[in-house]
Design a protein around this motif. Structure first.
Motif, PDB file in Angstrom:
ATOM      1  N   GLU A   1       0.899  -1.336   0.211  1.00 27.11           N
ATOM      2  CA  GLU A   1      -0.002   0.005  -0.181  1.00 27.11           C
ATOM      3  C   GLU A   1       0.988   1.582   0.476  1.00 27.11           C
ATOM      4  O   GLU A   1       0.639   2.041  -0.585  1.00 27.11           O
ATOM      5  N   LEU A   2       1.999   1.202   0.019  1.00 21.14           N
ATOM      6  CA  LEU A   2       2.756   2.341   0.368  1.00 21.14           C
ATOM      7  C   LEU A   2       3.540   2.470  -0.654  1.00 21.14           C
ATOM      8  O   LEU A   2       4.020   3.182  -1.101  1.00 21.14           O
ATOM      9  N   ALA A   3       3.911   0.907  -1.128  1.00 16.80           N
ATOM     10  CA  ALA A   3       4.745   1.161  -2.391  1.00 16.80           C
ATOM     11  C   ALA A   3       3.542   2.461  -3.309  1.00 16.80           C
ATOM     12  O   ALA A   3       4.088   2.478  -4.425  1.00 16.80           O
ATOM     13  N   ILE A   4       2.518   1.361  -3.552  1.00 15.50           N
ATOM     14  CA  ILE A   4       1.405   2.446  -4.247  1.00 15.50           C
ATOM     15  C   ILE A   4       1.139   3.704  -4.435  1.00 15.50           C
ATOM     16  O   ILE A   4       1.676   4.604  -4.959  1.00 15.50           O
ATOM     17  N   ALA A   5       0.911   3.690  -2.969  1.00 14.59           N
ATOM     18  CA  ALA A   5       1.463   5.557  -2.891  1.00 14.59           C
ATOM     19  C   ALA A   5       2.743   6.309  -3.387  1.00 14.59           C
ATOM     20  O   ALA A   5       1.766   7.235  -4.302  1.00 14.59           O
ATOM     21  N   GLN A   6       3.620   5.400  -3.054  1.00 15.15           N
ATOM     22  CA  GLN A   6       4.403   5.994  -4.199  1.00 15.15           C
ATOM     23  C   GLN A   6       4.808   6.196  -5.693  1.00 15.15           C
ATOM     24  O   GLN A   6       5.191   7.328  -6.431  1.00 15.15           O
ATOM     25  N   TRP A   7       4.149   5.471  -5.844  1.00 20.67           N
ATOM     26  CA  TRP A   7       4.692   5.589  -7.071  1.00 20.67           C
ATOM     27  C   TRP A   7       3.319   5.906  -7.690  1.00 20.67           C
ATOM     28  O   TRP A   7       3.822   6.810  -8.880  1.00 20.67           O
ATOM     29  N   SER A   8       2.194   5.888  -7.030  1.00 17.66           N
ATOM     30  CA  SER A   8       1.109   7.493  -7.878  1.00 17.66           C
ATOM     31  C   SER A   8       1.217   8.560  -7.633  1.00 17.66           C
ATOM     32  O   SER A   8       1.278   9.382  -8.440  1.00 17.66           O
ATOM     33  N   ALA A   9       2.459   8.795  -6.765  1.00 22.75           N
ATOM     34  CA  ALA A   9       3.292  10.268  -6.487  1.00 22.75           C
ATOM     35  C   ALA A   9       3.631  10.557  -7.835  1.00 22.75           C
ATOM     36  O   ALA A   9       3.626  11.674  -7.794  1.00 22.75           O
ATOM     37  N   ALA A  10       4.608   9.723  -7.949  1.00 25.75           N
ATOM     38  CA  ALA A  10       5.136   9.989  -8.868  1.00 25.75           C
ATOM     39  C   ALA A  10       5.110   9.709  -9.984  1.00 25.75           C
ATOM     40  O   ALA A  10       5.355  10.662 -11.224  1.00 25.75           O
ATOM     41  N   ASN A  11       3.404   9.583 -10.798  1.00 27.50           N
ATOM     42  CA  ASN A  11       3.351   8.539 -11.874  1.00 27.50           C
ATOM     43  C   ASN A  11       1.680   9.492 -11.690  1.00 27.50           C
ATOM     44  O   ASN A  11       1.469   9.049 -13.805  1.00 27.50           O
ATOM     45  N   LEU A  12       1.103   9.969 -11.213  1.00 21.43           N
ATOM     46  CA  LEU A  12      -0.333   9.825 -11.557  1.00 21.43           C
ATOM     47  C   LEU A  12      -0.207  11.528 -11.297  1.00 21.43           C
ATOM     48  O   LEU A  12       0.378  12.315  -9.964  1.00 21.43           O
ATOM     49  N   SER A  13      -1.120  12.130 -12.157  1.00 23.95           N
ATOM     50  CA  SER A  13      -1.113  13.501 -11.711  1.00 23.95           C
ATOM     51  C   SER A  13      -2.548  13.446 -10.327  1.00 23.95           C
ATOM     52  O   SER A  13      -2.885  12.166 -10.080  1.00 23.95           O
ATOM     53  N   PRO A  14      -3.145  14.892  -9.845  1.00 26.56           N
ATOM     54  CA  PRO A  14      -3.703  14.548  -8.583  1.00 26.56           C
ATOM     55  C   PRO A  14      -4.701  14.316  -8.214  1.00 26.56           C
ATOM     56  O   PRO A  14      -5.502  13.688  -8.823  1.00 26.56           O
ATOM     57  N   ASP A  15      -5.632  14.331 -10.270  1.00 30.17           N
ATOM     58  CA  ASP A  15      -6.438  14.042 -10.015  1.00 30.17           C
ATOM     59  C   ASP A  15      -6.559  12.881 -10.959  1.00 30.17           C
ATOM     60  O   ASP A  15      -7.891  11.957 -10.563  1.00 30.17           O
ATOM     61  N   GLN A  16      -6.254  11.635 -11.547  1.00 28.35           N
ATOM     62  CA  GLN A  16      -5.396  10.787 -11.270  1.00 28.35           C
ATOM     63  C   GLN A  16      -5.814  10.057 -10.537  1.00 28.35           C
ATOM     64  O   GLN A  16      -6.283   8.783 -10.048  1.00 28.35           O
ATOM     65  N   ARG A  17      -4.755  10.497  -9.354  1.00 29.07           N
ATOM     66  CA  ARG A  17      -4.670   9.667  -7.973  1.00 29.07           C
ATOM     67  C   ARG A  17      -6.544   9.426  -7.168  1.00 29.07           C
ATOM     68  O   ARG A  17      -6.568   8.372  -6.852  1.00 29.07           O
ATOM     69  N   ALA A  18      -7.208  10.672  -7.739  1.00 20.96           N
ATOM     70  CA  ALA A  18      -7.921  10.827  -6.877  1.00 20.96           C
ATOM     71  C   ALA A  18      -9.145   9.707  -7.501  1.00 20.96           C
ATOM     72  O   ALA A  18     -10.209   9.290  -6.740  1.00 20.96           O
ATOM     73  N   ARG A  19      -9.084   9.457  -8.683  1.00 25.39           N
ATOM     74  CA  ARG A  19     -10.439   9.066  -9.558  1.00 25.39           C
ATOM     75  C   ARG A  19      -9.340   7.521  -9.004  1.00 25.39           C
ATOM     76  O   ARG A  19     -10.660   6.490  -9.605  1.00 25.39           O
ATOM     77  N   ALA A  20      -8.390   7.370  -8.511  1.00 16.84           N
ATOM     78  CA  ALA A  20      -7.944   5.377  -8.838  1.00 16.84           C
ATOM     79  C   ALA A  20      -8.963   5.171  -7.397  1.00 16.84           C
ATOM     80  O   ALA A  20      -9.299   5.711  -6.247  1.00 16.84           O
ATOM     81  N   THR A  21      -9.294   4.395  -7.366  1.00 16.79           N
ATOM     82  CA  THR A  21      -9.166   2.771  -6.680  1.00 16.79           C
ATOM     83  C   THR A  21      -7.768   2.089  -6.128  1.00 16.79           C
ATOM     84  O   THR A  21      -7.444   1.061  -7.219  1.00 16.79           O
ATOM     85  N   VAL A  22      -7.655   1.819  -4.846  1.00 15.73           N
ATOM     86  CA  VAL A  22      -7.232   0.821  -4.090  1.00 15.73           C
ATOM     87  C   VAL A  22      -7.221  -0.125  -3.753  1.00 15.73           C
ATOM     88  O   VAL A  22      -8.528   0.030  -2.892  1.00 15.73           O
ATOM     89  N   TYR A  23      -7.137  -1.567  -3.835  1.00 14.33           N
ATOM     90  CA  TYR A  23      -7.052  -2.799  -3.793  1.00 14.33           C
ATOM     91  C   TYR A  23      -6.656  -3.339  -2.602  1.00 14.33           C
ATOM     92  O   TYR A  23      -5.597  -3.047  -3.346  1.00 14.33           O
ATOM     93  N   THR A  24      -6.942  -4.144  -1.922  1.00 16.54           N
ATOM     94  CA  THR A  24      -5.689  -4.904  -0.915  1.00 16.54           C
ATOM     95  C   THR A  24      -6.183  -5.665   0.000  1.00 16.54           C
ATOM     96  O   THR A  24      -7.553  -5.932   0.241  1.00 16.54           O
ATOM     97  N   SER A  25      -5.198  -7.299   0.289  1.00 18.24           N
ATOM     98  CA  SER A  25      -6.029  -7.887   0.761  1.00 18.24           C
ATOM     99  C   SER A  25      -6.431  -7.860   1.822  1.00 18.24           C
ATOM    100  O   SER A  25      -6.899  -8.580   3.042  1.00 18.24           O
ATOM    101  N   GLY A  26      -5.424  -7.077   2.926  1.00 24.44           N
ATOM    102  CA  GLY A  26      -5.571  -6.629   4.518  1.00 24.44           C
ATOM    103  C   GLY A  26      -5.370  -5.000   4.920  1.00 24.44           C
ATOM    104  O   GLY A  26      -5.285  -4.203   3.917  1.00 24.44           O
ATOM    105  N   GLU A  27      -6.785  -4.539   5.654  1.00 26.82           N
ATOM    106  CA  GLU A  27      -6.849  -3.090   5.469  1.00 26.82           C
ATOM    107  C   GLU A  27      -5.562  -2.427   5.892  1.00 26.82           C
ATOM    108  O   GLU A  27      -4.426  -2.789   6.690  1.00 26.82           O
ATOM    109  N   HIS A  28      -5.529  -1.080   5.474  1.00 25.89           N
ATOM    110  CA  HIS A  28      -4.280  -0.501   5.141  1.00 25.89           C
ATOM    111  C   HIS A  28      -4.044  -0.860   7.150  1.00 25.89           C
ATOM    112  O   HIS A  28      -4.192  -0.005   7.977  1.00 25.89           O
TER     113      HIS A  28
END
Length: 159
Positions: free
Chosen positions: A58-85
């Motif tokens: 989940e941390l890797a996703i946050a870091q990757w998204s900050a480096a590769n997506l615009s704020p608008d793209q991040r806001a419209r994305a969904t994170v799926y995860t096996s266990g709650e953050h």
């Protein structure tokens, strides 16, 4: 928001990633990042066995998204995860402005299982995501994955 078939399928992929992590000798957690069109942008599993206790997907996703997506793209994305953050990952998710989170198993459930098995508890509290980041949209736990995730957790954490 009710989980639809796509949500359930994507959580299934997260459970597969958790199993991959366990088979590699790591803790069984897996996550994916999906854009608003349903395209998987990033997926990962835990890598804490190497000694970095912060190497959560989940941390890797946050870091990757900050480096590769615009704020608008991040806001419209969904994170799926096996266990709650965990609190660290929930904060990272909120700080980079990611959208919805969908999880299979709650952190509180994992904490109960660990206590039942007399296994060591995590070094941080198993707080709900919305306690850390109250403005996030969060759906979970999802029914249907409790038994499988419990068996993965037990294989890793039970003495």
């Amino acid at each position: 928001m009710a989980l639809d078939d796509q949500d359930i399928r994507r959580l299934g992929r997260c459970v597969e990633l958790a199993r991959t992590a366990l088979n590699a000798g790591d803790e069984p957690f897996g996550s994916i990042l999906v854009d608003e069109d349903g395209t998987v942008l990033f997926e990962d599993h835990n890598h804490v066995a190497g000694g970095d206790a912060t190497a959560h997907p989940e941390l890797a996703i946050a870091q990757w998204s900050a480096a590769n997506l615009s704020p608008d793209q991040r806001a419209r994305a969904t994170v799926y995860t096996s266990g709650e953050h965990c609190p660290m990952c929930a904060a990272a998710h909120a700080w980079v402005g990611l959208g919805r989170i969908v999880f299979a198993v709650a952190g509180a459930q994992l904490g109960q299982w660990l206590a039942t098995w007399q296994a060591p508890l995590p070094p941080v509290a198993t707080l709900p995501i919305t306690t850390i980041a109250p403005h996030l949209t969060v759906d979970g736990p999802a029914s249907g994955y409790q038994d499988e995730m419990k068996s993965l957790y037990k294989a890793k954490f039970a003495p």
